[in-house]
Motif scaffolding. Structure first.
Motif, PDB file in Angstrom:
ATOM      1  N   ILE A 296       0.834  -1.205   0.000  1.00 36.52           N
ATOM      2  CA  ILE A 296       0.000   0.000   0.000  1.00 36.52           C
ATOM      3  C   ILE A 296       0.869   1.255   0.000  1.00 36.52           C
ATOM      4  CG2 ILE A 296      -1.689   1.311   1.347  1.00 36.52           C
ATOM      5  CD1 ILE A 296      -2.805  -1.330   2.333  1.00 36.52           C
ATOM      6  N   CYS A 297       1.895   1.256   0.849  1.00 32.48           N
ATOM      7  CA  CYS A 297       2.786   2.417   0.910  1.00 32.48           C
ATOM      8  C   CYS A 297       3.619   2.549  -0.364  1.00 32.48           C
ATOM      9  CB  CYS A 297       3.689   2.320   2.131  1.00 32.48           C
ATOM     10  SG  CYS A 297       2.803   2.454   3.693  1.00 32.48           S
ATOM     11  N   LEU A 298       3.993   1.412  -0.970  1.00 24.93           N
ATOM     12  CA  LEU A 298       4.731   1.470  -2.229  1.00 24.93           C
ATOM     13  C   LEU A 298       3.853   2.038  -3.343  1.00 24.93           C
ATOM     14  CD1 LEU A 298       7.310   0.802  -3.799  1.00 24.93           C
ATOM     15  CD2 LEU A 298       6.373  -1.481  -4.209  1.00 24.93           C
ATOM     16  N   SER A 299       2.596   1.618  -3.389  1.00 22.56           N
ATOM     17  CA  SER A 299       1.686   2.187  -4.393  1.00 22.56           C
ATOM     18  C   SER A 299       1.470   3.677  -4.150  1.00 22.56           C
ATOM     19  CB  SER A 299       0.344   1.445  -4.359  1.00 22.56           C
ATOM     20  OG  SER A 299      -0.344   1.694  -3.146  1.00 22.56           O
ATOM     21  N   PHE A 300       1.395   4.076  -2.875  1.00 21.43           N
ATOM     22  CA  PHE A 300       1.290   5.502  -2.564  1.00 21.43           C
ATOM     23  C   PHE A 300       2.502   6.267  -3.077  1.00 21.43           C
ATOM     24  CE2 PHE A 300       3.089   8.519   0.555  1.00 21.43           C
ATOM     25  CZ  PHE A 300       2.238   9.592   0.330  1.00 21.43           C
ATOM     26  N   ALA A 301       3.702   5.699  -2.861  1.00 23.72           N
ATOM     27  CA  ALA A 301       4.913   6.375  -3.327  1.00 23.72           C
ATOM     28  C   ALA A 301       4.938   6.490  -4.847  1.00 23.72           C
ATOM     29  CB  ALA A 301       6.151   5.619  -2.830  1.00 23.72           C
ATOM     30  N   VAL A 302       4.549   5.418  -5.538  1.00 22.27           N
ATOM     31  CA  VAL A 302       4.556   5.433  -7.006  1.00 22.27           C
ATOM     32  C   VAL A 302       3.537   6.432  -7.544  1.00 22.27           C
ATOM     33  CG1 VAL A 302       4.093   4.043  -9.056  1.00 22.27           C
ATOM     34  CG2 VAL A 302       5.432   3.081  -7.184  1.00 22.27           C
ATOM     35  N   LEU A 303       2.375   6.525  -6.898  1.00 22.21           N
ATOM     36  CA  LEU A 303       1.312   7.387  -7.407  1.00 22.21           C
ATOM     37  C   LEU A 303       1.502   8.848  -7.025  1.00 22.21           C
ATOM     38  CD1 LEU A 303      -1.826   5.150  -6.683  1.00 22.21           C
ATOM     39  CD2 LEU A 303      -0.608   5.431  -8.843  1.00 22.21           C
ATOM     40  N   PHE A 304       2.003   9.122  -5.818  1.00 25.63           N
ATOM     41  CA  PHE A 304       2.047  10.492  -5.312  1.00 25.63           C
ATOM     42  C   PHE A 304       3.396  11.173  -5.483  1.00 25.63           C
ATOM     43  CE2 PHE A 304      -1.814   9.125  -3.353  1.00 25.63           C
ATOM     44  CZ  PHE A 304      -2.559  10.276  -3.170  1.00 25.63           C
ATOM     45  N   LEU A 305       4.465  10.400  -5.630  1.00 27.49           N
ATOM     46  CA  LEU A 305       5.783  11.031  -5.757  1.00 27.49           C
ATOM     47  C   LEU A 305       5.897  11.918  -7.000  1.00 27.49           C
ATOM     48  CD1 LEU A 305       8.603  11.370  -4.615  1.00 27.49           C
ATOM     49  CD2 LEU A 305       9.306   9.317  -5.847  1.00 27.49           C
ATOM     50  N   PRO A 306       5.438  11.482  -8.190  1.00 28.12           N
ATOM     51  CA  PRO A 306       5.510  12.394  -9.351  1.00 28.12           C
ATOM     52  C   PRO A 306       4.742  13.695  -9.125  1.00 28.12           C
ATOM     53  CG  PRO A 306       5.066  10.158 -10.070  1.00 28.12           C
ATOM     54  CD  PRO A 306       4.926  10.152  -8.584  1.00 28.12           C
ATOM     55  N   SER A 307       3.574  13.616  -8.507  1.00 31.43           N
ATOM     56  CA  SER A 307       2.793  14.822  -8.253  1.00 31.43           C
ATOM     57  C   SER A 307       3.523  15.755  -7.292  1.00 31.43           C
ATOM     58  CB  SER A 307       1.424  14.447  -7.678  1.00 31.43           C
ATOM     59  OG  SER A 307       0.685  15.596  -7.325  1.00 31.43           O
TER      60      SER A 307
END
Length: 405
Positions: A296-307
Protein backbone atom coordinates in the motif's frame (compact mmCIF):
# COMPACT_ATOMS: atom_id res chain seq x y z
CA UNK A 1 -10.86 35.01 -4.43
CA UNK A 2 -7.25 35.12 -5.62
CA UNK A 3 -6.85 35.77 -9.33
CA UNK A 4 -5.11 33.08 -11.32
CA UNK A 5 -1.36 33.46 -11.67
CA UNK A 6 -0.24 35.84 -14.39
CA UNK A 7 3.08 34.00 -14.65
CA UNK A 8 1.30 30.82 -15.69
CA UNK A 9 -0.80 32.67 -18.23
CA UNK A 10 2.31 34.26 -19.77
CA UNK A 11 3.72 30.77 -20.38
CA UNK A 12 0.72 29.64 -22.43
CA UNK A 13 2.58 30.27 -25.71
CA UNK A 14 4.98 27.42 -24.91
CA UNK A 15 2.39 24.71 -25.58
CA UNK A 16 -0.46 24.09 -28.01
CA UNK A 17 -3.85 24.59 -26.43
CA UNK A 18 -5.54 21.94 -28.57
CA UNK A 19 -3.04 19.30 -27.43
CA UNK A 20 -3.71 20.11 -23.78
CA UNK A 21 -7.47 19.94 -24.35
CA UNK A 22 -7.13 16.58 -26.07
CA UNK A 23 -4.91 15.22 -23.29
CA UNK A 24 -7.58 15.97 -20.68
CA UNK A 25 -9.54 12.90 -21.87
CA UNK A 26 -6.89 10.77 -20.18
CA UNK A 27 -7.94 12.42 -16.92
CA UNK A 28 -11.60 11.88 -17.76
CA UNK A 29 -11.02 8.12 -18.19
CA UNK A 30 -8.98 7.88 -14.99
CA UNK A 31 -11.58 9.90 -13.10
CA UNK A 32 -14.38 7.64 -14.32
CA UNK A 33 -12.44 4.57 -13.18
CA UNK A 34 -11.84 6.22 -9.81
CA UNK A 35 -15.52 7.03 -9.28
CA UNK A 36 -16.83 3.64 -10.40
CA UNK A 37 -14.33 1.12 -9.10
CA UNK A 38 -13.10 3.23 -6.17
CA UNK A 39 -16.62 3.57 -4.80
CA UNK A 40 -17.48 -0.07 -5.40
CA UNK A 41 -14.21 -1.45 -3.99
CA UNK A 42 -14.23 0.63 -0.82
CA UNK A 43 -17.94 0.00 -0.14
CA UNK A 44 -17.37 -3.77 -0.45
CA UNK A 45 -14.29 -3.56 1.79
CA UNK A 46 -16.14 -1.61 4.48
CA UNK A 47 -19.07 -4.05 4.38
CA UNK A 48 -16.78 -7.11 4.47
CA UNK A 49 -14.74 -5.83 7.41
CA UNK A 50 -17.80 -4.70 9.40
CA UNK A 51 -19.49 -8.11 9.02
CA UNK A 52 -16.61 -10.15 10.45
CA UNK A 53 -16.23 -10.13 14.27
CA UNK A 54 -12.55 -11.18 14.14
CA UNK A 55 -11.66 -7.93 12.35
CA UNK A 56 -12.42 -5.71 15.35
CA UNK A 57 -8.75 -4.94 15.98
CA UNK A 58 -6.96 -1.59 15.85
CA UNK A 59 -5.34 -2.43 12.51
CA UNK A 60 -8.62 -3.15 10.76
CA UNK A 61 -10.18 -0.08 12.39
CA UNK A 62 -7.51 2.12 10.80
CA UNK A 63 -7.95 0.26 7.51
CA UNK A 64 -11.71 0.82 7.68
CA UNK A 65 -11.19 4.52 8.37
CA UNK A 66 -8.85 4.84 5.38
CA UNK A 67 -11.48 3.15 3.20
CA UNK A 68 -13.93 5.80 4.39
CA UNK A 69 -11.53 8.57 3.31
CA UNK A 70 -11.00 6.93 -0.09
CA UNK A 71 -14.77 6.57 -0.46
CA UNK A 72 -15.25 10.30 0.23
CA UNK A 73 -12.60 11.11 -2.38
CA UNK A 74 -14.14 8.80 -5.00
CA UNK A 75 -17.78 9.63 -4.35
CA UNK A 76 -17.86 13.34 -3.48
CA UNK A 77 -14.75 15.22 -4.69
CA UNK A 78 -13.91 13.26 -7.85
CA UNK A 79 -17.25 14.06 -9.63
CA UNK A 80 -16.63 17.82 -9.34
CA UNK A 81 -13.07 17.45 -10.61
CA UNK A 82 -14.22 15.21 -13.46
CA UNK A 83 -16.92 17.70 -14.48
CA UNK A 84 -14.31 20.44 -14.68
CA UNK A 85 -12.17 18.26 -16.92
CA UNK A 86 -15.07 17.55 -19.27
CA UNK A 87 -16.37 21.14 -19.50
CA UNK A 88 -12.91 22.77 -19.31
CA UNK A 89 -14.36 25.37 -16.93
CA UNK A 90 -15.65 25.46 -13.38
CA UNK A 91 -19.25 24.18 -13.55
CA UNK A 92 -20.67 26.09 -10.54
CA UNK A 93 -20.88 29.86 -10.87
CA UNK A 94 -17.64 30.45 -12.77
CA UNK A 95 -13.99 30.51 -11.76
CA UNK A 96 -14.49 33.18 -9.05
CA UNK A 97 -17.27 31.38 -7.19
CA UNK A 98 -16.72 30.41 -3.52
CA UNK A 99 -17.32 26.75 -4.44
CA UNK A 100 -13.85 26.68 -5.99
CA UNK A 101 -12.37 27.17 -2.53
CA UNK A 102 -14.66 24.56 -0.96
CA UNK A 103 -14.05 21.84 -3.56
CA UNK A 104 -10.31 22.53 -3.62
CA UNK A 105 -10.22 22.40 0.18
CA UNK A 106 -12.07 19.07 0.40
CA UNK A 107 -10.04 17.65 -2.49
CA UNK A 108 -6.74 18.25 -0.71
CA UNK A 109 -8.17 17.27 2.70
CA UNK A 110 -9.26 13.86 1.43
CA UNK A 111 -5.92 13.18 -0.25
CA UNK A 112 -3.80 14.33 2.68
CA UNK A 113 -6.00 12.51 5.24
CA UNK A 114 -5.41 9.28 3.32
CA UNK A 115 -1.67 9.93 3.66
CA UNK A 116 -2.06 10.43 7.42
CA UNK A 117 -3.85 7.07 7.64
CA UNK A 118 -0.99 5.37 5.80
CA UNK A 119 1.54 6.81 8.24
CA UNK A 120 -0.54 5.75 11.26
CA UNK A 121 -0.96 2.20 9.88
CA UNK A 122 2.79 1.99 9.28
CA UNK A 123 3.58 3.17 12.81
CA UNK A 124 1.05 0.72 14.27
CA UNK A 125 2.60 -2.18 12.35
CA UNK A 126 6.05 -1.09 13.54
CA UNK A 127 4.86 -1.08 17.16
CA UNK A 128 3.27 -4.52 16.87
CA UNK A 129 6.21 -6.18 15.11
CA UNK A 130 8.92 -4.60 17.26
CA UNK A 131 6.74 -5.26 20.37
CA UNK A 132 6.97 -1.85 22.03
CA UNK A 133 4.81 -2.82 25.02
CA UNK A 134 3.76 0.63 26.25
CA UNK A 135 2.45 1.64 22.85
CA UNK A 136 0.90 -1.80 22.31
CA UNK A 137 -1.20 -1.25 25.43
CA UNK A 138 -2.15 2.20 24.10
CA UNK A 139 -3.61 0.76 20.88
CA UNK A 140 -5.49 -1.97 22.75
CA UNK A 141 -7.85 0.60 24.25
CA UNK A 142 -10.90 1.31 22.01
CA UNK A 143 -10.98 4.91 23.23
CA UNK A 144 -7.38 5.48 22.22
CA UNK A 145 -7.99 3.89 18.80
CA UNK A 146 -11.03 6.14 18.32
CA UNK A 147 -8.93 9.15 19.30
CA UNK A 148 -6.29 8.26 16.67
CA UNK A 149 -9.01 7.80 14.01
CA UNK A 150 -10.49 11.23 14.82
CA UNK A 151 -6.99 12.71 14.64
CA UNK A 152 -6.45 11.14 11.20
CA UNK A 153 -9.68 12.72 9.94
CA UNK A 154 -9.11 16.19 11.43
CA UNK A 155 -5.35 16.83 11.15
CA UNK A 156 -5.25 17.73 7.45
CA UNK A 157 -8.48 19.83 7.50
CA UNK A 158 -7.20 21.85 10.46
CA UNK A 159 -3.80 22.49 8.87
CA UNK A 160 -5.38 23.43 5.51
CA UNK A 161 -7.98 25.71 7.10
CA UNK A 162 -5.80 28.88 6.80
CA UNK A 163 -5.64 28.32 3.03
CA UNK A 164 -9.45 28.14 2.89
CA UNK A 165 -9.85 31.27 5.01
CA UNK A 166 -7.30 33.12 2.88
CA UNK A 167 -9.08 32.13 -0.38
CA UNK A 168 -5.89 30.50 -1.61
CA UNK A 169 -7.55 27.87 -3.82
CA UNK A 170 -7.99 28.94 -7.46
CA UNK A 171 -9.36 27.50 -10.68
CA UNK A 172 -6.40 26.73 -12.94
CA UNK A 173 -7.59 26.95 -16.58
CA UNK A 174 -4.38 25.39 -17.92
CA UNK A 175 -4.91 22.07 -16.11
CA UNK A 176 -8.73 22.36 -15.57
CA UNK A 177 -8.53 21.91 -11.79
CA UNK A 178 -8.86 23.65 -8.43
CA UNK A 179 -5.38 23.96 -6.96
CA UNK A 180 -3.09 26.16 -4.89
CA UNK A 181 -2.24 29.58 -6.23
CA UNK A 182 1.33 30.14 -7.46
CA UNK A 183 1.22 33.91 -7.24
CA UNK A 184 4.16 35.29 -5.21
CA UNK A 185 1.97 38.20 -4.12
CA UNK A 186 -0.02 35.97 -1.76
CA UNK A 187 1.26 35.68 1.81
CA UNK A 188 0.35 31.98 2.03
CA UNK A 189 2.73 30.77 -0.68
CA UNK A 190 5.34 29.47 1.78
CA UNK A 191 2.64 27.87 3.90
CA UNK A 192 1.20 25.96 0.91
CA UNK A 193 4.69 24.70 0.03
CA UNK A 194 5.15 23.58 3.64
CA UNK A 195 1.85 21.66 3.48
CA UNK A 196 2.93 19.85 0.30
CA UNK A 197 6.25 18.92 1.89
CA UNK A 198 4.57 17.79 5.13
CA UNK A 199 1.94 15.55 3.53
CA UNK A 200 3.69 14.39 0.36
CA UNK A 201 7.45 14.38 1.00
CA UNK A 202 7.83 13.68 4.73
CA UNK A 203 5.84 10.38 4.60
CA UNK A 204 8.06 9.16 1.76
CA UNK A 205 11.08 9.84 3.98
CA UNK A 206 9.64 8.40 7.20
CA UNK A 207 7.99 5.17 5.99
CA UNK A 208 10.89 3.39 4.19
CA UNK A 209 13.10 3.14 7.33
CA UNK A 210 10.11 1.80 9.28
CA UNK A 211 9.46 -0.97 6.76
CA UNK A 212 13.15 -1.83 6.40
CA UNK A 213 13.34 -2.26 10.17
CA UNK A 214 10.13 -4.33 10.23
CA UNK A 215 11.25 -6.66 7.44
CA UNK A 216 14.59 -7.14 9.19
CA UNK A 217 12.79 -7.95 12.46
CA UNK A 218 10.47 -10.45 10.75
CA UNK A 219 13.43 -12.09 9.01
CA UNK A 220 15.32 -12.52 12.30
CA UNK A 221 12.22 -13.96 13.95
CA UNK A 222 11.75 -16.40 11.08
CA UNK A 223 15.36 -17.58 11.27
CA UNK A 224 15.18 -18.06 15.04
CA UNK A 225 11.91 -19.97 14.79
CA UNK A 226 13.31 -22.30 12.13
CA UNK A 227 16.39 -22.99 14.24
CA UNK A 228 14.22 -23.61 17.29
CA UNK A 229 11.97 -26.05 15.44
CA UNK A 230 14.62 -27.89 13.42
CA UNK A 231 17.34 -28.22 16.08
CA UNK A 232 15.95 -28.16 19.61
CA UNK A 233 12.92 -30.44 19.36
CA UNK A 234 14.52 -33.28 17.31
CA UNK A 235 17.56 -33.33 19.62
CA UNK A 236 15.32 -33.39 22.69
CA UNK A 237 13.27 -36.27 21.29
CA UNK A 238 16.38 -38.31 20.43
CA UNK A 239 17.81 -37.71 23.90
CA UNK A 240 14.62 -38.90 25.59
CA UNK A 241 14.42 -42.00 23.38
CA UNK A 242 18.07 -42.84 24.14
CA UNK A 243 17.44 -42.59 27.86
CA UNK A 244 14.47 -44.92 27.56
CA UNK A 245 16.34 -47.48 25.42
CA UNK A 246 19.35 -47.58 27.77
CA UNK A 247 17.34 -49.25 30.54
CA UNK A 248 17.31 -52.74 28.92
CA UNK A 249 17.23 -54.63 32.26
CA UNK A 250 14.21 -52.85 33.63
CA UNK A 251 11.56 -54.77 35.49
CA UNK A 252 7.91 -54.97 34.49
CA UNK A 253 7.12 -52.02 36.73
CA UNK A 254 9.88 -50.04 35.10
CA UNK A 255 8.61 -51.03 31.66
CA UNK A 256 5.15 -49.79 32.57
CA UNK A 257 6.69 -46.60 33.84
CA UNK A 258 8.67 -46.24 30.60
CA UNK A 259 5.47 -46.67 28.61
CA UNK A 260 3.87 -43.93 30.68
CA UNK A 261 6.91 -41.74 30.11
CA UNK A 262 6.80 -42.39 26.35
CA UNK A 263 3.10 -41.50 26.25
CA UNK A 264 3.84 -38.31 28.18
CA UNK A 265 6.62 -37.52 25.73
CA UNK A 266 4.26 -38.03 22.81
CA UNK A 267 1.75 -35.71 24.46
CA UNK A 268 4.54 -33.24 25.08
CA UNK A 269 5.64 -33.48 21.45
CA UNK A 270 2.08 -32.89 20.26
CA UNK A 271 1.78 -29.85 22.55
CA UNK A 272 5.11 -28.53 21.34
CA UNK A 273 4.09 -29.06 17.72
CA UNK A 274 0.76 -27.32 18.36
CA UNK A 275 2.50 -24.34 19.95
CA UNK A 276 5.06 -24.23 17.16
CA UNK A 277 2.30 -24.40 14.53
CA UNK A 278 0.41 -21.62 16.31
CA UNK A 279 3.55 -19.48 16.41
CA UNK A 280 4.17 -20.21 12.73
CA UNK A 281 0.63 -19.18 11.79
CA UNK A 282 0.95 -15.96 13.80
CA UNK A 283 4.28 -15.25 12.14
CA UNK A 284 2.79 -15.83 8.67
CA UNK A 285 -0.18 -13.60 9.51
CA UNK A 286 2.10 -10.80 10.69
CA UNK A 287 4.24 -11.21 7.58
CA UNK A 288 1.18 -11.02 5.29
CA UNK A 289 -0.04 -7.86 7.06
CA UNK A 290 3.44 -6.37 6.75
CA UNK A 291 3.65 -7.18 3.04
CA UNK A 292 0.17 -5.73 2.47
CA UNK A 293 1.03 -2.49 4.28
CA UNK A 294 4.34 -2.27 2.41
CA UNK A 295 2.53 -2.70 -0.94
CA UNK A 296 0.00 0.00 0.00
CA UNK A 297 2.79 2.42 0.91
CA UNK A 298 4.73 1.47 -2.23
CA UNK A 299 1.69 2.19 -4.39
CA UNK A 300 1.29 5.50 -2.56
CA UNK A 301 4.91 6.37 -3.33
CA UNK A 302 4.56 5.43 -7.01
CA UNK A 303 1.31 7.39 -7.41
CA UNK A 304 2.05 10.49 -5.31
CA UNK A 305 5.78 11.03 -5.76
CA UNK A 306 5.51 12.39 -9.35
CA UNK A 307 2.79 14.82 -8.25
CA UNK A 308 4.85 16.03 -5.28
CA UNK A 309 7.96 16.56 -7.42
CA UNK A 310 6.09 18.31 -10.25
CA UNK A 311 4.16 20.68 -7.98
CA UNK A 312 7.26 21.60 -6.00
CA UNK A 313 9.09 22.29 -9.27
CA UNK A 314 6.21 24.52 -10.40
CA UNK A 315 7.02 26.90 -7.55
CA UNK A 316 10.54 27.25 -8.97
CA UNK A 317 9.65 27.05 -12.66
CA UNK A 318 5.94 27.79 -13.33
CA UNK A 319 6.20 27.18 -17.09
CA UNK A 320 5.94 23.38 -16.89
CA UNK A 321 3.92 21.67 -19.59
CA UNK A 322 0.32 21.35 -18.30
CA UNK A 323 0.13 17.80 -19.66
CA UNK A 324 2.91 16.74 -17.28
CA UNK A 325 1.08 18.36 -14.37
CA UNK A 326 -2.24 16.81 -15.40
CA UNK A 327 -0.73 13.34 -15.80
CA UNK A 328 0.95 13.48 -12.37
CA UNK A 329 -2.35 14.53 -10.77
CA UNK A 330 -4.48 12.03 -12.70
CA UNK A 331 -2.34 9.11 -11.55
CA UNK A 332 -3.00 9.97 -7.89
CA UNK A 333 -6.73 9.42 -8.48
CA UNK A 334 -6.06 5.68 -8.83
CA UNK A 335 -5.19 5.38 -5.13
CA UNK A 336 -8.80 4.59 -3.99
CA UNK A 337 -8.98 1.94 -6.74
CA UNK A 338 -5.68 0.17 -6.05
CA UNK A 339 -6.00 -0.13 -2.25
CA UNK A 340 -9.02 -2.54 -2.25
CA UNK A 341 -7.26 -4.69 -4.85
CA UNK A 342 -4.22 -4.96 -2.58
CA UNK A 343 -6.47 -5.85 0.36
CA UNK A 344 -8.11 -8.68 -1.58
CA UNK A 345 -4.88 -10.13 -2.96
CA UNK A 346 -2.65 -10.00 0.12
CA UNK A 347 -5.06 -10.34 3.06
CA UNK A 348 -6.70 -13.74 3.54
CA UNK A 349 -9.28 -12.49 6.05
CA UNK A 350 -10.47 -9.66 3.82
CA UNK A 351 -10.57 -12.00 0.83
CA UNK A 352 -12.76 -14.42 2.77
CA UNK A 353 -14.93 -11.48 3.79
CA UNK A 354 -15.31 -10.53 0.12
CA UNK A 355 -16.40 -14.07 -0.75
CA UNK A 356 -18.91 -14.27 2.10
CA UNK A 357 -20.35 -10.89 1.20
CA UNK A 358 -20.71 -11.83 -2.46
CA UNK A 359 -22.37 -15.09 -1.43
CA UNK A 360 -24.86 -13.23 0.78
CA UNK A 361 -25.62 -10.70 -1.97
CA UNK A 362 -26.20 -13.36 -4.62
CA UNK A 363 -28.65 -15.20 -2.34
CA UNK A 364 -30.97 -12.19 -2.05
CA UNK A 365 -34.38 -12.35 -3.75
CA UNK A 366 -33.51 -9.49 -6.06
CA UNK A 367 -30.52 -11.41 -7.42
CA UNK A 368 -32.26 -14.66 -8.31
CA UNK A 369 -31.78 -13.97 -11.99
CA UNK A 370 -28.05 -13.34 -11.51
CA UNK A 371 -27.25 -16.37 -9.36
CA UNK A 372 -25.99 -18.35 -12.33
CA UNK A 373 -24.55 -15.30 -14.01
CA UNK A 374 -21.08 -15.73 -15.49
CA UNK A 375 -19.82 -12.67 -13.63
CA UNK A 376 -20.71 -14.17 -10.24
CA UNK A 377 -19.20 -17.52 -11.18
CA UNK A 378 -16.07 -15.74 -12.40
CA UNK A 379 -15.72 -13.92 -9.08
CA UNK A 380 -15.97 -17.18 -7.13
CA UNK A 381 -13.57 -18.99 -9.47
CA UNK A 382 -11.02 -16.16 -9.29
CA UNK A 383 -11.25 -16.13 -5.46
CA UNK A 384 -10.73 -19.91 -5.28
CA UNK A 385 -7.83 -19.69 -7.74
CA UNK A 386 -6.24 -16.95 -5.64
CA UNK A 387 -6.58 -19.08 -2.49
CA UNK A 388 -4.98 -22.07 -4.23
CA UNK A 389 -2.17 -19.86 -5.51
CA UNK A 390 -1.49 -18.49 -2.01
CA UNK A 391 -1.47 -22.02 -0.50
CA UNK A 392 0.88 -23.31 -3.21
CA UNK A 393 3.23 -20.36 -2.68
CA UNK A 394 3.37 -21.01 1.07
CA UNK A 395 4.10 -24.73 0.53
CA UNK A 396 6.93 -23.91 -1.88
CA UNK A 397 8.36 -21.44 0.63
CA UNK A 398 8.24 -23.98 3.46
CA UNK A 399 9.81 -26.71 1.31
CA UNK A 400 12.57 -24.33 0.32
CA UNK A 401 13.22 -23.43 3.96
CA UNK A 402 13.24 -27.12 4.95
CA UNK A 403 15.75 -27.96 2.21
CA UNK A 404 18.06 -25.15 3.34
CA UNK A 405 18.01 -26.37 6.94
Amino acid sequence: MVEFDSVQLNCSHLWIKEDVEAFRWFGVVVGGICILFGTMGNVITIAAVKREPYMKTAFYTFLLSMCGIDLVAALFTAPFVLTGFVLMEWPIGGAKNFTVDLVGYFYFCSGYSSVVHLVVISIHRFIEICRIKRLQFFFRSPKNVLFVVVLCWTLAPLLLLPLLIGNYFVWNPSIFMCTFSLSPATHLLEYSVAMRVLFQVVPLVVMPPLYITMFHKVHLTSVRLQQYECMKYPLRKKKDEAELCSSTKASSVQLMASENISSQLRNLDSTVKHNALKALREKCHQRRLLIMCACICLSFAVLFLPSAVVHLLRHLHPCIDPRVVMASVNVTWLNPVINPIIYGILNTKIRKGYRKLITVITKLDGFKYFRQDKVTLLVHISAETMDKFVVATRLKRRLGAAQKT
